[in-house]
Design an enzyme around this catalytic site. Structure first.
Site, PDB file in Angstrom:
ATOM      1  N   LYS A   1       6.387  12.831  -8.060  1.00 25.21           N
ATOM      2  CA  LYS A   1       7.193  11.972  -8.940  1.00 25.21           C
ATOM      3  C   LYS A   1       6.265  11.281  -9.928  1.00 25.21           C
ATOM      4  O   LYS A   1       5.555  10.346  -9.596  1.00 25.21           O
ATOM      5  CB  LYS A   1       7.933  10.902  -8.134  1.00 25.21           C
ATOM      6  CG  LYS A   1       8.980  10.202  -8.994  1.00 25.21           C
ATOM      7  CD  LYS A   1       9.241   8.761  -8.600  1.00 25.21           C
ATOM      8  CE  LYS A   1       8.387   7.755  -9.304  1.00 25.21           C
ATOM      9  NZ  LYS A   1       8.494   7.693 -10.783  1.00 25.21           N
TER      10      LYS A   1
ATOM     11  N   GLY B   1      -0.807   3.186  -8.296  1.00 23.39           N
ATOM     12  CA  GLY B   1      -0.005   2.299  -9.136  1.00 23.39           C
ATOM     13  C   GLY B   1      -0.420   0.861  -8.870  1.00 23.39           C
ATOM     14  O   GLY B   1      -1.541   0.595  -8.412  1.00 23.39           O
ATOM     15  N   SER B   2       0.497  -0.048  -9.125  1.00 23.24           N
ATOM     16  CA  SER B   2       0.149  -1.462  -8.993  1.00 23.24           C
ATOM     17  C   SER B   2       0.133  -1.902  -7.526  1.00 23.24           C
ATOM     18  O   SER B   2       0.765  -1.273  -6.663  1.00 23.24           O
ATOM     19  CB  SER B   2       1.177  -2.308  -9.757  1.00 23.24           C
ATOM     20  OG  SER B   2       2.443  -2.130  -9.166  1.00 23.24           O
TER      21      SER B   2
ATOM     22  N   GLY C   1       2.545  -0.891  -4.435  1.00 20.76           N
ATOM     23  CA  GLY C   1       1.844  -0.331  -3.267  1.00 20.76           C
ATOM     24  C   GLY C   1       2.230  -1.053  -1.977  1.00 20.76           C
ATOM     25  O   GLY C   1       2.412  -0.433  -0.930  1.00 20.76           O
TER      26      GLY C   1
ATOM     27  N   GLU D   1      -3.755   3.748  -3.899  1.00 19.41           N
ATOM     28  CA  GLU D   1      -4.788   3.383  -4.881  1.00 19.41           C
ATOM     29  C   GLU D   1      -4.119   2.417  -5.840  1.00 19.41           C
ATOM     30  O   GLU D   1      -3.185   2.794  -6.546  1.00 19.41           O
ATOM     31  CB  GLU D   1      -5.270   4.618  -5.652  1.00 19.41           C
ATOM     32  CG  GLU D   1      -5.966   5.672  -4.805  1.00 19.41           C
ATOM     33  CD  GLU D   1      -7.253   5.188  -4.197  1.00 19.41           C
ATOM     34  OE1 GLU D   1      -7.784   4.142  -4.616  1.00 19.41           O
ATOM     35  OE2 GLU D   1      -7.730   5.844  -3.257  1.00 19.41           O
TER      36      GLU D   1
ATOM     37  N   CYS E   1      -7.320   1.560 -14.555  1.00 17.13           N
ATOM     38  CA  CYS E   1      -7.428   0.761 -13.332  1.00 17.13           C
ATOM     39  C   CYS E   1      -8.848   0.228 -13.194  1.00 17.13           C
ATOM     40  O   CYS E   1      -9.078  -0.791 -12.570  1.00 17.13           O
ATOM     41  CB  CYS E   1      -7.042   1.587 -12.124  1.00 17.13           C
ATOM     42  SG  CYS E   1      -7.894   3.159 -12.085  1.00 17.13           S
TER      43      CYS E   1
ATOM     44  N   GLU F   1      -4.542  -9.124 -12.598  1.00 19.07           N
ATOM     45  CA  GLU F   1      -4.680  -7.916 -13.417  1.00 19.07           C
ATOM     46  C   GLU F   1      -3.769  -8.048 -14.638  1.00 19.07           C
ATOM     47  O   GLU F   1      -2.549  -8.084 -14.497  1.00 19.07           O
ATOM     48  CB  GLU F   1      -4.302  -6.667 -12.607  1.00 19.07           C
ATOM     49  CG  GLU F   1      -4.631  -5.389 -13.349  1.00 19.07           C
ATOM     50  CD  GLU F   1      -4.233  -4.121 -12.593  1.00 19.07           C
ATOM     51  OE1 GLU F   1      -3.126  -4.085 -12.033  1.00 19.07           O
ATOM     52  OE2 GLU F   1      -5.050  -3.170 -12.575  1.00 19.07           O
TER      53      GLU F   1
HETATM   54  P1  NAD Z   1       3.668   0.959 -10.935  1.00 21.77           P
HETATM   55  O1  NAD Z   1       3.279   0.450  -9.598  1.00 21.77           O
HETATM   56  O2  NAD Z   1       4.661   0.197 -11.710  1.00 21.77           O
HETATM   57  O3  NAD Z   1       4.230   2.450 -10.838  1.00 21.77           O
HETATM   58  C1  NAD Z   1       3.481   3.495 -10.258  1.00 21.77           C
HETATM   59  C2  NAD Z   1       4.427   4.570  -9.774  1.00 21.77           C
HETATM   60  O4  NAD Z   1       5.199   4.057  -8.688  1.00 21.77           O
HETATM   61  C3  NAD Z   1       5.424   5.047 -10.829  1.00 21.77           C
HETATM   62  O5  NAD Z   1       5.641   6.437 -10.690  1.00 21.77           O
HETATM   63  C4  NAD Z   1       6.682   4.261 -10.465  1.00 21.77           C
HETATM   64  O6  NAD Z   1       7.868   4.880 -10.899  1.00 21.77           O
HETATM   65  C5  NAD Z   1       6.581   4.266  -8.939  1.00 21.77           C
HETATM   66  N1  NAD Z   1       7.348   3.205  -8.287  1.00 21.77           N
HETATM   67  C6  NAD Z   1       7.732   2.010  -8.796  1.00 21.77           C
HETATM   68  N2  NAD Z   1       8.428   1.309  -7.873  1.00 21.77           N
HETATM   69  C7  NAD Z   1       8.481   2.074  -6.755  1.00 21.77           C
HETATM   70  C8  NAD Z   1       9.067   1.912  -5.460  1.00 21.77           C
HETATM   71  N3  NAD Z   1       9.701   0.794  -5.122  1.00 21.77           N
HETATM   72  N4  NAD Z   1       8.923   2.912  -4.559  1.00 21.77           N
HETATM   73  C9  NAD Z   1       8.243   4.027  -4.866  1.00 21.77           C
HETATM   74  N5  NAD Z   1       7.684   4.253  -6.077  1.00 21.77           N
HETATM   75  C10 NAD Z   1       7.796   3.275  -7.017  1.00 21.77           C
HETATM   76  O7  NAD Z   1       2.297   1.128 -11.764  1.00 21.77           O
HETATM   77  P2  NAD Z   1       2.114   1.572 -13.269  1.00 21.77           P
HETATM   78  O8  NAD Z   1       2.528   0.437 -14.147  1.00 21.77           O
HETATM   79  O9  NAD Z   1       2.708   2.917 -13.486  1.00 21.77           O
HETATM   80  O10 NAD Z   1       0.525   1.763 -13.343  1.00 21.77           O
HETATM   81  C11 NAD Z   1      -0.364   0.720 -13.573  1.00 21.77           C
HETATM   82  C12 NAD Z   1      -0.969   0.246 -12.276  1.00 21.77           C
HETATM   83  O11 NAD Z   1      -1.600   1.322 -11.612  1.00 21.77           O
HETATM   84  C13 NAD Z   1      -2.074  -0.789 -12.478  1.00 21.77           C
HETATM   85  O12 NAD Z   1      -1.943  -1.786 -11.506  1.00 21.77           O
HETATM   86  C14 NAD Z   1      -3.351   0.004 -12.260  1.00 21.77           C
HETATM   87  O13 NAD Z   1      -4.470  -0.746 -11.862  1.00 21.77           O
HETATM   88  C15 NAD Z   1      -2.911   0.953 -11.196  1.00 21.77           C
HETATM   89  N6  NAD Z   1      -3.776   2.130 -11.135  1.00 21.77           N
HETATM   90  C16 NAD Z   1      -4.624   2.246 -10.062  1.00 21.77           C
HETATM   91  C17 NAD Z   1      -5.499   3.325  -9.979  1.00 21.77           C
HETATM   92  C18 NAD Z   1      -6.433   3.501  -8.810  1.00 21.77           C
HETATM   93  O14 NAD Z   1      -6.868   4.619  -8.571  1.00 21.77           O
HETATM   94  N7  NAD Z   1      -6.731   2.458  -8.076  1.00 21.77           N
HETATM   95  C19 NAD Z   1      -5.495   4.295 -11.001  1.00 21.77           C
HETATM   96  C20 NAD Z   1      -4.606   4.136 -12.073  1.00 21.77           C
HETATM   97  C21 NAD Z   1      -3.738   3.044 -12.122  1.00 21.77           C
END
Ligand code: NAD
Length: 493
Positions: A172, A225-226, A230, A247, A281, A382
């Protein structure tokens, strides 16, 4: 253009489904419409992946790897096209778009090599005429949830180790950046990957992501993601006994000591803080600087920031592209007031750019705060945009403490000429990645990628370490003594 799910080797009929617009963050132009799937779509994809996995697991690993070689070759042939699509949907400047696609190509070839390794261990048994080994076994169907800031690289960190190890997957992508996933679906099909091995389901995290976490046939969830999302995934995944790899966010720092090469440090800060408009990130959002060189570093940094060109990343002369959407723009901007109210001094930027082409896209001025204290919100949270805070310290020890004094632990960096300090720093900086005399971004795919504390839960993407997420260790004992031999009982050592 309608982007529909890719399930069991076929794109779903566009039909009468729900769609959302995909916008170019640089121009506001609509690029495509993406399918917003439901729990039933997830179920269909999970069933296809489950049916395919039985036979996929029996394909010899070097043969499975041969598909990755094909995927890598197609990505290489199509690199420029992919980079252009990536820049259009995500906004990062084209040079970085090419770099991200290259990361995916590197990952394909690197993980393809694992098809002839996937090493386990052989070890002596404590009993005579008995043989013991541990092997990596595939887990089954794995679920991949990825963010918008690296629309292809992160997916390759996860999907390539998953398939070489004999799993099938359901991916996804983020709703903001589905086009790269769609491009990858075409590549999977062209490479001849058997139907059902790779499945892509587009849609909202709350709906599709939740359905993946609740689906009984999906055994692993690998998420990037965030930290906020997470945490929800860990909770729901925990309840459903999934193996969950997380992550998450970062608050990465560059430390500049009094003996640093300041010009080199300025270059590293510019690249780490303003590349991808601060939306990596691993972006540097704190500069921890020794008091003796603070003024000079600040002066040189400000001078270089003036030369940053801002605009549509497709233009080769641009150094800083847009941020992903209007909400991100507002969130970043809200931190300017927060910083000022807490007593930080704004040296540059701090504004949403307007006028001319800026009005159509989402552009934020590269921003520098100084006189920031380590506990301020702008130094703790962040922001995920082109905003940097300068924090002054009076010693190396204080710099390490400030670096470690946040909930995150992804990347850190130190500029120093002192070899002893550099080694102490790599030992004491509590982050998953440490750079010496380089900025906070620049990971290579054959090393583990991930962070400590609020950034991760102990798993790693990329490198051989990624295989640990997508395999179970299976221990195998072969007794060829022809009699019952009881471990710990018949052979006390
Ligand atoms: P996000 O957490 O909003 O979304 C990430 C993914 O999770 C998307 O596909 C989103 O649709 C999905 N998602 C959202 N709510 C969900 C739920 N309740 N259940 C399951 N899936 C859900 O993050 P974003 O805004 O897309 O990305 C930015 C964030 O990602 C920043 O915090 C950044 O630091 C982090 N990031 C971390 C790394 C790493 O490797 N540590 C790498 C890249 C980005």
């Amino acid at each position: 253009m309608k982007l529909t799910n890719y399930v069991n080797g076929k794109w779903q009929d566009a039909g009468n489904r729900k769609y959302a617009a995909v916008l170019n963050p640089a121009t506001g132009e609509e690029l495509a419409q993406v399918q917003m799937s439901s729990a039933e779509d997830v179920d269909e994809a999970a069933k296809a992946a489950k049916a395919a996995q039985k036979s996929w697991a029996k394909v010899p690993a070097p043969k499975r790897a041969s598909y990755l070689y094909k995927i890598g070759r197609i990505m290489k042939e199509r690199k420029e096209h992919l980079a252009q699509v990536l820049t259009k949907e995500m906004g990062k400047v084209i040079e970085e778009g090419r770099g991200e696609v290259q990361e995916g190509i590197d990952m394909a070839f690197y993980m393809a090599g694992e098809g002839r390794r996937l090493f386990g261990e052989t070890t002596p048994s404590e009993l005579a005429d008995k043989f013991a080994m541990s092997i990596r076994a595939p887990i089954g169907v794995v679920g991949l949830i990825t963010p918008w800031n690296f629309p292809v690289a992160i997916a390759t960190w996860k999907s390539f180790p998953a398939i070489v190890a004999g799993n099938t997957f359901l991916w996804k992508p983020a709703t903001e950046t589905p086009m790269m996933a769609y491009e990858m679906s075409k590549i999977f099909a062209e490479a001849g990957l058997p139907d059902g091995v790779a499945n892509i389901v587009f849609g909202a995290g709350s709906e599709v992501g939740t359905a993946m976490l609740e689906h009984p046939d999906i055994r692993v969830i690998s998420f990037t993601g965030s930290t906020e999302t997470g945490r929800k995934i860990a909770e729901l995944g925990g309840r459903n006994l999934k193996k969950v790899s997380l992550e998450m966010g970062g608050k990465n720092a560059v430390i500049v000591m009094e003996d640093a090469d300041l010009d080199l440090a300025v270059e590293g800060i510019l690249w780490s803080a303003f590349g991808t408009a601060g939306q990596r990130c691993t972006a540097c959002s704190r500069v921890i600087v020794h008091e003796q060189v603070k003024e000079e570093l600040q002066k040189r940094l400000l001078a270089k920031m003036e030369s940053l060109t801002i605009g549509d990343g497709l233009d080769e002369s641009i150094k800083v592209g847009p941020v992903i959407n209007k909400e991100a723009l507002e969130k970043i901007h809200s931190y300017i007031e927060i910083g000022k109210q807490e007593g930080a001094v704004l040296l540059a930027g701090g504004e949403i750019l307007t006028g001319g082409h800026f009005d159509k896209g989402n552009y934020y001025a590269p921003t520098l705060f100084t006189d920031v204290s380590a506990s301020m919100r702008i130094a703790q949270e962040e922001i995920f945009g082109p905003v940097v805070s300068i924090i002054e310290v009076d010693s190396f020890e204080a710099a390490v403490e400030v670096n470690n004094g946040v909930i995150y632990g992804l990347s850190s960096s130190i500029y120093t000429q002192d070899i002893n300090r550099a080694f102490i720093a790599q030992r004491d900086l509590d982050t998953g990645i440490v750079y010496i005399n380089a900025g906070t971004s620049g990971a290579e795919i054959h090393l583990p990628f991930g962070g400590t504390k609020g950034t991760g839960n102990g798993h790693r993407d990329s490198g051989v370490a990624a295989l640990d997420v997508f395999t179970e260790w299976k221990s195998v004992y072969v007794d060829f003594s022809g009699k019952l031999q009881r471990a710990q009982i018949d052979n006390e050592i």
